[in-house]
Structures are given as C-alpha cells and as structure tokens.
Design an enzyme around this catalytic site. Structure first.
Site, mmCIF file in Angstrom:
data_model
loop_
_atom_site.group_PDB
_atom_site.id
_atom_site.type_symbol
_atom_site.label_atom_id
_atom_site.label_comp_id
_atom_site.label_asym_id
_atom_site.label_seq_id
_atom_site.Cartn_x
_atom_site.Cartn_y
_atom_site.Cartn_z
ATOM 1 N N GLU A 275 -19.446 49.883 52.104
ATOM 2 C CA GLU A 275 -19.444 50.038 50.642
ATOM 3 C C GLU A 275 -20.788 50.577 50.140
ATOM 4 O O GLU A 275 -21.463 49.921 49.342
ATOM 5 C CB GLU A 275 -19.159 48.681 49.980
ATOM 6 C CG GLU A 275 -17.860 48.025 50.414
ATOM 7 C CD GLU A 275 -17.742 46.570 49.943
ATOM 8 O OE1 GLU A 275 -18.758 45.987 49.504
ATOM 9 O OE2 GLU A 275 -16.631 46.039 50.017
ATOM 10 N N PRO A 276 -21.209 51.746 50.582
ATOM 11 C CA PRO A 276 -22.505 52.261 50.136
ATOM 12 C C PRO A 276 -22.446 52.745 48.689
ATOM 13 O O PRO A 276 -21.446 53.302 48.253
ATOM 14 C CB PRO A 276 -22.738 53.448 51.078
ATOM 15 C CG PRO A 276 -21.364 53.946 51.376
ATOM 16 C CD PRO A 276 -20.483 52.717 51.435
ATOM 17 N N GLY A 277 -23.517 52.511 47.961
ATOM 18 C CA GLY A 277 -23.615 53.018 46.598
ATOM 19 C C GLY A 277 -24.887 53.828 46.446
ATOM 20 O O GLY A 277 -24.901 55.064 46.524
ATOM 21 N N ARG A 278 -25.995 53.116 46.282
ATOM 22 C CA ARG A 278 -27.292 53.740 46.003
ATOM 23 C C ARG A 278 -27.682 54.820 47.015
ATOM 24 O O ARG A 278 -28.212 55.864 46.641
ATOM 25 C CB ARG A 278 -28.358 52.637 46.007
ATOM 26 C CG ARG A 278 -29.712 53.053 45.503
ATOM 27 C CD ARG A 278 -30.733 51.935 45.751
ATOM 28 N NE ARG A 278 -30.307 50.627 45.304
ATOM 29 C CZ ARG A 278 -30.551 50.118 44.103
ATOM 30 N NH1 ARG A 278 -31.238 50.802 43.223
ATOM 31 N NH2 ARG A 278 -30.117 48.907 43.777
ATOM 32 N N ARG A 314 -33.271 50.122 34.748
ATOM 33 C CA ARG A 314 -33.830 49.513 35.957
ATOM 34 C C ARG A 314 -35.273 49.029 35.806
ATOM 35 O O ARG A 314 -35.582 47.931 36.257
ATOM 36 C CB ARG A 314 -33.688 50.464 37.155
ATOM 37 C CG ARG A 314 -32.227 50.782 37.497
ATOM 38 C CD ARG A 314 -32.073 51.551 38.804
ATOM 39 N NE ARG A 314 -32.518 50.742 39.932
ATOM 40 C CZ ARG A 314 -33.680 50.864 40.545
ATOM 41 N NH1 ARG A 314 -34.537 51.796 40.158
ATOM 42 N NH2 ARG A 314 -34.002 50.072 41.531
ATOM 43 N N TYR A 318 -35.448 45.173 36.508
ATOM 44 C CA TYR A 318 -35.928 44.791 37.846
ATOM 45 C C TYR A 318 -37.369 45.196 38.098
ATOM 46 O O TYR A 318 -37.792 45.275 39.260
ATOM 47 C CB TYR A 318 -35.084 45.470 38.947
ATOM 48 C CG TYR A 318 -33.605 45.521 38.776
ATOM 49 C CD1 TYR A 318 -32.863 44.379 38.498
ATOM 50 C CD2 TYR A 318 -32.911 46.728 38.940
ATOM 51 C CE1 TYR A 318 -31.489 44.443 38.372
ATOM 52 C CE2 TYR A 318 -31.535 46.793 38.821
ATOM 53 C CZ TYR A 318 -30.831 45.643 38.533
ATOM 54 O OH TYR A 318 -29.470 45.715 38.424
ATOM 55 N N CYS A 343 -37.462 49.104 20.265
ATOM 56 C CA CYS A 343 -38.349 48.072 19.725
ATOM 57 C C CYS A 343 -38.331 46.822 20.588
ATOM 58 O O CYS A 343 -37.840 45.761 20.179
ATOM 59 C CB CYS A 343 -37.956 47.786 18.285
ATOM 60 S SG CYS A 343 -38.223 49.249 17.277
ATOM 61 N N TYR A 372 -27.263 53.432 39.457
ATOM 62 C CA TYR A 372 -27.604 52.373 38.499
ATOM 63 C C TYR A 372 -28.432 52.931 37.342
ATOM 64 O O TYR A 372 -29.340 52.285 36.833
ATOM 65 C CB TYR A 372 -28.304 51.191 39.211
ATOM 66 C CG TYR A 372 -27.472 50.688 40.376
ATOM 67 C CD1 TYR A 372 -26.315 49.941 40.133
ATOM 68 C CD2 TYR A 372 -27.785 51.015 41.692
ATOM 69 C CE1 TYR A 372 -25.517 49.514 41.171
ATOM 70 C CE2 TYR A 372 -26.982 50.593 42.747
ATOM 71 C CZ TYR A 372 -25.852 49.843 42.481
ATOM 72 O OH TYR A 372 -25.053 49.422 43.519
HETATM 73 C C1 LIG Z 1 -23.115 46.716 44.383
HETATM 74 C C2 LIG Z 1 -22.280 46.500 45.573
HETATM 75 C C3 LIG Z 1 -22.306 47.417 46.641
HETATM 76 C C4 LIG Z 1 -23.223 48.620 46.659
HETATM 77 O O1 LIG Z 1 -24.556 48.285 46.805
HETATM 78 P P1 LIG Z 1 -25.643 49.452 47.055
HETATM 79 O O2 LIG Z 1 -26.912 48.714 47.153
HETATM 80 O O3 LIG Z 1 -25.588 50.359 45.883
HETATM 81 O O4 LIG Z 1 -25.262 50.127 48.315
HETATM 82 C C5 LIG Z 1 -21.449 47.211 47.690
HETATM 83 N N1 LIG Z 1 -20.599 46.140 47.730
HETATM 84 C C6 LIG Z 1 -20.563 45.232 46.734
HETATM 85 C C7 LIG Z 1 -19.621 44.096 46.829
HETATM 86 C C8 LIG Z 1 -21.402 45.374 45.631
HETATM 87 O O5 LIG Z 1 -21.366 44.462 44.658
#
Ligand SMILES: *Cc1c(COP(=O)(O)O)cnc(C)c1O
Length: 419
Positions: A275-278, A314, A318, A343, A372
């Site tokens: 499940e890659p995102g970033r 972000r 963070y 503000c 993000y």
């Molecule tokens: C946010 C999330 C991801 C993706 O995380 P990245 O750091 O963007 O790779 C994968 N799986 C689950 C369940 C998440 O909540």
C-alpha cells in the site's frame, strides 16, 4: 529523481516553465509531473521483482486526485482506500473493484455495505467487532466479503508520533497477542472469507529495520494461525517508505525495500499486498506560490507567501520540512522565515532558513508536495481550495479547479428564524 529542473534559469515541470502555469491558473497551485509519477510507479514495481505473487494498492489518501488515480490504474495499481469517498474516487478513476483494499479504523455500516455492493477486493478489519458486523451485513446481502485482519505488531516505526501507527498504544489493528484467537473466531463466520493479515506501522519511515521487524513478527503469526488450522493466503504489508524532503537526504530505495521483503517473506507461500503512498507521489509534485511581501522581523525577515497552512498542512501538523526554492533564482541568498497569510502562528513553513533571495511578486515552490499536500487542503480563513495541475511533456492541464470562497459561501444558509 524528479522532472522539476531549471532551464535557462527558470524552474520547469518537465518542459513547461512554471510561470506559464501561474499566468493561466494563478497561485498558489499544485503542479504534478506525469513522468515523475510514472517513473516512481515503475521503480516501485521493479523493486518488487523478487516477489512472485503480489498486488500493489496505491494509498489514495496521499494524493486522491482523479487524474493521478487514473495514471496509476494504467500502471497496474489498485487502490488502498480509507473511506467510502475514496472508494468512489478509485472506481471513478477506472480501478477494478477487486483491486481495491478498504482500510480504516472507523468504517461505518453504510460504508461496509457500499464496499460489498461495489465488489471491492479486500476489507482490512481493524477490530473483531468490525469483522462481526461486516460478516452480518454481507450475509444479509446474500454474499461473502473478503477480508484481512489488521494487526498492531507493537513496533516503533521511528517516525513522527502523529504518523506512527504500529505501537501498542496506537488505535490501529488488533493487539498482536490476541490476533490468532480473533482470526480463528472471524474465520468461522458465514458471510466472511478471512484470507489474510495486514500490517502498516507508519509513514515517512527512514529505515527498513522497523519494517523488517514488523514483517518478521507477522510471518510468525501467520504460521501460528496456519498451525491452528486456519488458512492465510494473503499478507498485506502496508506502505510507509519515506522520501527525502531535504536535498541530500538518503532514504531506502524501493529496490532495497523489495530485496528485504523478498528475503523475509521468501517461504511464506502467500500473495503479498502493498500500500505505498508517499513514495509514489511525494516527489511528483510541487506547490507553487507567490511572495506577497517581505516584512522586516526582529531576528530575520518574514517572507509572506500566498500559500498557507490550509494549502499545505504538513509543516503545521508535523513540523515537516519542505525545500523552498525560487522559480527564477538570482543566485543571491537570504536568511528568512517563510510564512503564509493565515492568522495563526502555526502558519509557518520555515524559520531562520537560508533560501534563494526573493522579493514581492517573485514565484517560488515548496518541493516534494505531491503527497499529503492538496489532499489535506481546506478553506480555513475563507481561502480558496487550492487547484492542481498535471504536466506531461510540453502540455499541461488543470486536474482540479480552484474552488473559490464564493462557492463555499453559496452552500451556506441563514435560517429564517435568525431574521
Ligand atoms: C496512509 C496509509 C498507507 C500509506 O502510507 P505512506 O506512508 O504514504 O506509504 C498505507 N496503508 C495504510 C493503512 C495507511 O493508512
């Protein structure tokens, strides 16, 4: 590696000078590079070359733009969704329902029903209670829902506390020590096809070690569950690989990640899910902003830009770092605080940072804003919802329009009993 480079002193997205986009769309604006997205998607898949059976589900929440999802669907990605809204987006982008994973700690009954009706591939259950509810709903609908059980491995991901998800005190998954028992009970329910385990320990991980520790624990649990007579055919290893936000930072490559995964899981005999995102979207986008004015400060001047924490949350959320560079740098530098117009003192992108010298009217970008970024944007201070553009070679298109404050205002009502 990305496709945001200087040509003749002007920052380009692929072949398009950024000032050309701002002249047409205004600022602030997110700009994504198609070539960069495609490259990251392919490098990630290549890194997993040593994994025979796999499915990659892009974490939609990192960048849910429809055009981004369509591009990734074409690259063979499924989607990891965390709300009914994200499931609807993934389907609208043309992703196959079987390729969608439905994660999230608070799926409502309506969302579970929506997911079942859509035929999504796998629900990642966050509790025994959710599994029981999903089984009941599926049985009542005359069908069976495929699911995996998310486990909290109690591993410290070594990342920012607000994006750590795999410590025992985090809200995600079922406790490791109770997982085999819960798995056995859920596997026996009609309406549910429990087929595996899922883990995701956090985001922006700088090291593979916590991931390896978590995967190793999951392998042991998988064998325990098989030994008690339940079948485990799918293992979802989540996302979390970090990306460099500062020039010169080193992060684990997708190839190193894939090699570690292949080594740890070699004898699992399961389909692996990711499940890659970033790591796919982070470096694929920048946020372009214009300097409104430069205001003298006691310690350093404040560079006030027209992007704010509502456009890129972000740093405020963070304490995240985004490199800030001028679109047409003069070569001179300055030490400044970079702030938005909102503000709140949290509307601060950087303090006392050495940056390209900029003045009123100059364009600049926050780099590595593709993940993000726009997805967290809101309209705080009655600002517009930031638009998004995708570049492809020398052409570009608006892939999300700016939503003006007037459109938000038009959705509000004053009850007659106030008059
Ligand atoms: C946010 C999330 C991801 C993706 O995380 P990245 O750091 O963007 O790779 C994968 N799986 C689950 C369940 C998440 O909540």
């Amino acid at each position: 590696m990305d496709h945001f480079t200087y040509r003749d002193g002007v920052l380009h997205a692929e072949d398009v000078p950024l000032p050309q986009i701002v002249a047409a769309v205004g600022s602030p604006v997110y700009v994504y590079s198609r070539a960069t997205l495609t490259r990251h998607a392919r490098v990630f898949l290549e890194g997993l070359g040593g994994v025979p059976q796999k499915h990659v589900a892009f974490a939609v929440k990192s960048n849910p733009n429809l055009a981004v999802l369509r591009l990734l669907a074409r690259e063979g990605f499924g989607a990891d969704c965390v709300s009914g809204g994200e499931v609807a987006r993934a389907l609208a982008a043309g992703m196959a329902p079987e390729g969608i994973v439905f994660s999230g700690v608070g799926k409502t009954a309506a969302e579970l029903r929506q997911g079942i009706a859509a035929g999504i591939g796998q629900f990642n259950l966050e509790s025994e209670e959710e599994g029981v509810e999903l089984a009941q709903i599926a049985a009542a609908m005359g069908t069976t829902a495929r699911a995996a059980l998310r486990v909290n491995p109690d591993v410290d991901a070594g990342t920012h506390g607000k994006i750590s998800t795999g410590k025992a005190e985090n809200k995600f998954g079922v406790p490791y020590d109770r997982a085999a028992g819960i798995y056995g009970r859920l596997a026996a329910l009609p309406g549910l096809e429990l087929r595996g385990l899922a883990v995701h320990i956090g985001s922006q991980l700088a090291s593979l070690d916590p991931l390896e520790a978590a995967f190793t624990k999951m392998g042991v649990l998988m064998q325990d569950i098989r030994a008690q007579g339940d079948s485990v055919s799918h293992m979802d290893l989540g996302g979390g690989i970090g990306v460099p936000y500062r020039a010169g930072e080193e992060f684990p490559s997708p190839a190193a990640y894939g090699a570690m995964v292949a080594r740890v899981t070699g004898n699992w005999g399961a389909t692996l899910m990711f499940e890659p995102g970033r790591v796919i979207t982070g470096n694929s986008g920048v946020l372009v902003t214009r300097v409104i004015r430069v205001k003298p400060g006691v310690v350093a001047p404040f560079v006030v830009v027209d992007a704010a924490m509502n456009d890129l949350a972000r740093p405020a959320l963070y304490d995240a770092w985004h490199d800030f560079v001028a679109v047409e740098p003069s070569g001179a530098q300055m030490v400044a605080n970079i702030v938005g117009p909102i503000c709140e003192s949290s509307d601060t992108f950087a303090m006392g940072r050495t940056i390209d010298a900029v003045g009123p009217g100059d364009l600049a970008v926050f780099r590595t804003a593709g993940a993000y970024g726009a997805t967290m944007a809101n309209t705080y201070n009655s600002r517009a919802l930031v638009p998004e553009v995708m570049v492809d070679g020398d052409r570009w298109a608006v892939v999300a329009e700016r939503i003006e404050p007037a459109a938000i205002l038009a959705a509000e009502r004053v009850p007659e009993w106030l008059d």
